[in-house]
Scaffold this motif. Structure first.
Motif, PDB file in Angstrom:
ATOM      1  N   GLU A 174     -39.323  15.108  77.673  1.00 22.71           N
ATOM      2  CA  GLU A 174     -40.666  14.329  77.660  1.00 22.71           C
ATOM      3  C   GLU A 174     -40.573  12.709  77.266  1.00 22.71           C
ATOM      4  O   GLU A 174     -41.040  11.930  78.306  1.00 22.71           O
ATOM      5  CB  GLU A 174     -41.505  14.686  76.162  1.00 22.71           C
ATOM      6  N   ALA A 179     -40.027  11.870  83.689  1.00 25.68           N
ATOM      7  CA  ALA A 179     -41.309  12.288  82.384  1.00 25.68           C
ATOM      8  C   ALA A 179     -42.191  11.259  82.466  1.00 25.68           C
ATOM      9  O   ALA A 179     -43.242  10.626  82.358  1.00 25.68           O
ATOM     10  CB  ALA A 179     -40.565  12.721  81.471  1.00 25.68           C
ATOM     11  N   GLN A 184     -47.842  13.121  84.012  1.00 24.98           N
ATOM     12  CA  GLN A 184     -46.653  14.312  83.870  1.00 24.98           C
ATOM     13  C   GLN A 184     -47.511  15.289  84.489  1.00 24.98           C
ATOM     14  O   GLN A 184     -46.296  15.621  84.647  1.00 24.98           O
ATOM     15  CB  GLN A 184     -47.805  14.037  81.920  1.00 24.98           C
ATOM     16  N   LYS A 188     -43.909  17.457  85.259  1.00 23.12           N
ATOM     17  CA  LYS A 188     -44.066  18.629  85.118  1.00 23.12           C
ATOM     18  C   LYS A 188     -44.054  19.721  86.115  1.00 23.12           C
ATOM     19  O   LYS A 188     -43.127  21.229  85.937  1.00 23.12           O
ATOM     20  CB  LYS A 188     -44.277  19.404  83.570  1.00 23.12           C
TER      21      LYS A 188
END
Length: 292
Positions: A174, A179, A184, A188
């Protein structure tokens, strides 16, 4: 057969290998390449005789790559990629004065991307502290991805697992450069995908991931300096980014190969042939000049 005829035939044979290696399906390979089943089989047989190894096994009527086949496929993909890049004049791959790998990619929008490998000793000269700590953690971990030393790095790492079809993304820290560059949701979405399917684009990732397959022949760890132009959000404009990258060979508890990628955005990059005055620099507030 004349010398002028051999390279095209060899490229056709390698395309049969790489396509069958990706699809593991003879019908799909035939449809993709527009050739016959007999031709594909003849190409594979010829390459196996040349290399002295079986590339495929058939289990429950399904093609399965052997370990020599996986290695041959990776080598063939690199050869074909270099040949196609040379013909299209989009890639340049060579050797810097230091003897390290040097690459340049020029895309259809006129943007330039640069990458250069550097000796590991360069870490202690001008690398961000996070990369220095990352290297020490990797050395102390002795390749084990679940060691306590690697555990503290995981918030900053991209982790890939070796797979017959390429490098499969299994984790994105994260706090990693990945990232914190992409939004986000977009970041992801890369989990569970292969590196070649990365949001940054397939052509750029072919350029940037060229070192992945080579890392295990170079001592298990590698340092690169990279300059690129990559969007930060889906459909957004490409922005300049420069970074130093550590590629570290590791092993999962089940013995499968892992690749840990530690990236630190920095304006301190040194790439032979890149004129700093000719490229737009990365914004200073995006740099990751910190320790862990």
């Amino acid at each position: 057969m004349s010398a002028l005829q051999r390279p095209p035939v060899l490229f056709e044979m390698m395309r049969s290998l790489t396509t069958l290696g990706r699809t593991l399906n003879l019908s799909r390979t035939v449809a993709t390449l527009g050739i016959t089943r007999q031709t594909v089989r003849r190409h594979i047989d010829a390459l196996e005789k040349i290399k002295g190894s079986k590339f495929f096994e058939i289990t429950n009527r399904q093609y399965v790559l052997t370990e020599p086949g996986r290695q041959a496929m990776e080598e063939a993909e690199r050869v074909l990629g270099h040949a196609e890049a040379w013909l299209s004049d989009h890639h340049f791959r060579g050797t810097a004065a230091s003897g390290m790998n040097l690459s340049r990619y020029h895309d259809e929008q006129g943007r330039d991307f640069y990458a250069q490998q550097h000796p590991l000793g360069r870490l202690w000269i001008d690398s961000p502290p996070i990369l220095q700590q990352g290297f020490l953690a990797w050395a102390n971990a002795k390749f084990q991805i679940e060691s306590p030393e690697i555990e503290r790095l995981k918030p900053y790492l991209l982790l890939y697992r070796a797979h017959d079809e390429g490098w499969l993304c299994v984790a994105i820290g994260e706090k990693s450069s990945y990232a914190t560059w992409f939004d986000q949701v977009w970041a992801k979405s890369a989990i569970g995908r292969f590196s070649k399917e990365d949001p940054a684009g397939s052509e750029f990732n072919e350029f940037i991931s060229g070192a992945h397959a080579e890392i295990f022949n170079e001592g298990g760890v590698r340092l690169d300096h990279v300059y690129a132009q990559i969007p930060r959000e889906r459909g957004g404009p490409p922005l300049p980014v420069s970074f130093q990258r550590l590629l570290m060979c590791c092993v999962f508890p089940d013995g499968h190969t892992a690749l840990a990628v530690l990236v630190a955005r920095t304006r301190r990059i040194d790439i032979e042939g890149m004129d700093p005055e000719a490229v737009e620099p990365m914004a200073e507030d995006l740099a990751m000049e910190f320790d862990i």
